[in-house]
Scaffold this active site. Structure first.
Site, PDB file in Angstrom:
ATOM      1  N   ASN A 153     -11.800  24.130  -6.498  1.00  0.00           N
ATOM      2  CA  ASN A 153     -10.877  23.801  -5.508  1.00  0.00           C
ATOM      3  C   ASN A 153     -10.993  24.556  -4.166  1.00  0.00           C
ATOM      4  OD1 ASN A 153      -9.831  25.610  -7.697  1.00  0.00           O
ATOM      5  ND2 ASN A 153      -8.222  25.909  -6.340  1.00  0.00           N
ATOM      6  N   HIS A 203      -1.570  13.898  -7.330  1.00  0.00           N
ATOM      7  CA  HIS A 203      -1.593  13.919  -5.721  1.00  0.00           C
ATOM      8  C   HIS A 203      -2.481  14.498  -5.204  1.00  0.00           C
ATOM      9  CE1 HIS A 203      -0.955  18.707  -5.552  1.00  0.00           C
ATOM     10  NE2 HIS A 203      -0.713  18.424  -6.876  1.00  0.00           N
ATOM     11  N   CYS A 326      -2.455  27.622  -3.669  1.00  0.00           N
ATOM     12  CA  CYS A 326      -1.520  28.395  -4.710  1.00  0.00           C
ATOM     13  C   CYS A 326      -1.687  29.752  -4.423  1.00  0.00           C
ATOM     14  CB  CYS A 326      -2.058  28.122  -6.208  1.00  0.00           C
ATOM     15  SG  CYS A 326      -2.780  26.214  -6.263  1.00  0.00           S
TER      16      CYS A 326
END
Ligand code: PLP
Length: 384
Positions: A153, A203, A326
């Site tokens: 990510n 999402h 995050c």
């Protein structure tokens, strides 16, 4: 000026074709899928259709798809559920993962260590890739489970999942992959990848937040994470999030239909943008340039701290990120860049620009102009 969103790896907007598909399930078709009368049956049919749509995206069977509350739950369930089931079956207690996983995997593994499991965290090369040979070398007689992400990510590196999977399948070792960044963006076939479990999230592919799925190869039954009613073949209790499930199904269908064209369009934009970034003196690209998600550009610029740059870009209307959403707000350098061998200074200069369905070349040209101005200004200040 309209703000420019270039953080599609953090989350994506709901596609305009997804929301209308969801809306009926809030009011007219609000029935409980477990109810036997008409409204219940309509909801049940909608859930079944969504299951088939998600399965088609992965070339899996509908009965191998289980709906969850998102990517984090899917990761936690695959790891904890299978770890406990396999340990109880006397298969062992050793788990292998990589040091660049999302925290949903890393922190689940850390918790499993507290429960008496042993976890090996594999290193990666400078581009963030796990070498299949390292998986082979790390396997022990008591290895029950391996979890390696499909694509990272932060830096967008795509891992050699098919090669690792073929080896593990031959050995009979359960193999999970966190495909939250990959699903809907690059072609995925659970059989070609030889995976037994795969996580995805609504999402991250233009569906709603709070809904995800876990693919589980037929025959595997992890312990439930959520105990209760008999939903999801008694493996995940709770009244189905019908609207969310329908939204995920629709998003998966659109992603599948448009995957090839969008993959090519974004890869081309990405390569052009990366080439432009490289013309900035002192810049470098983070991650693998060949095995890379179509929408990911992650780079550093010597002597430029990411927070200074982020503020300037935000003021100019550009939403980009310092790494992962995050870890935003934490002062810790990225665990991914650290695992790739970067110094804290290098890691502190990383910027992630992630492109998506609504990204245009104009937007990227605008970002480049502002970026070049910002770098000149910051360097000017430093030199004065
Ligand atoms: C976003 C993300 C997750 C978490 O998914 P949620 O649906 O936000 O819980 C897990 N893994 C990766 C690689 C991600 O990018």
């Amino acid at each position: 000026m309209k703000p420019v969103y270039l953080d599609y790896a953090a989350t994506t907007p709901v596609d305009e074709r997804v929301l209308p598909a969801m809306l009926p399930y809030f009011m007219e078709q609000f029935g409980n899928p477990s109810s036997v009368y008409g409204q219940g049956r309509a909801a049940k049919r909608a859930v079944a259709q969504a299951r088939a749509q998600v399965a088609a995206l992965l070339q899996a069977e509908p009965e191998e798809i289980f709906f969850t509350s998102g990517g984090s739950e899917s990761d936690n369930w695959a790891l904890k559920g299978m770890a406990f089931a396999l340990r109880r079956a006397g298969r062992g207690c050793h788990i292998i993962t990589s040091s660049v996983e999302h925290h949903a995997v890393l922190n689940a593994c850390a918790w499993l260590e507290q429960q008496g499991f042993a976890v090996t965290y594999l290193p990666v090369d400078v581009a963030g890739r796990v070498q299949p040979q390292q998986v082979k070398d790390a396997v022990r007689d008591d290895t029950i489970l391996v979890s390696i992400m499909t694509a990272n990510n932060e830096v967008g590196t795509i891992e050699p999942i098919a090669e690792i999977g073929a080896f593990l399948q031959a050995k009979g070792i359960f193999f999970h992959t966190d495909a939250v960044q990959a699903a809907g963006h690059i072609p995925l076939s659970v059989d070609e990848l030889h995976v037994d479990a795969l996580s995805l999230s609504g999402h991250k592919l233009y569906g709603p937040k709070g809904i995800g799925a876990l693919y589980l190869r037929r025959g595997f039954r992890p312990d439930p994470l959520v105990h209760g009613g008999s939903q999801e073949r008694e493996l995940r209790a709770g009244t189905e999030n019908t609207a969310g499930i329908v939204g995920l199904g629709k998003a998966a269908e659109i992603a599948r239909e448009e995957l090839t064209t969008e993959w090519e369009r974004l890869s081309e934009l990405r390569d052009w943008f990366m080439a432009e970034i490289k013309t900035i003196p002192g810049s470098w690209i983070n991650g693998d340039e060949e095995y890379r998600l179509p929408g990911n550009v992650n780079f550093g610029i010597e002597g430029i701290a990411q927070d200074t740059l982020l503020i300037r870009l935000d003021m100019a209307g550009f939403a980009v990120s310092a790494g992962s959403a995050c870890s935003a707000g934490s002062l810790e350098p990225s665990h991914v860049l650290k695992a790739m061998g970067q110094t804290p200074e290098q890691a502190a200069s990383a910027l992630r620009v992630t492109l998506g369905r609504f990204t245009t070349k104009d937007e990227l040209e605008g970002l480049l102009t502002v970026l070049q101005q910002a770098v000149t200004a910051i360097r000017g200040q430093a030199g004065s």
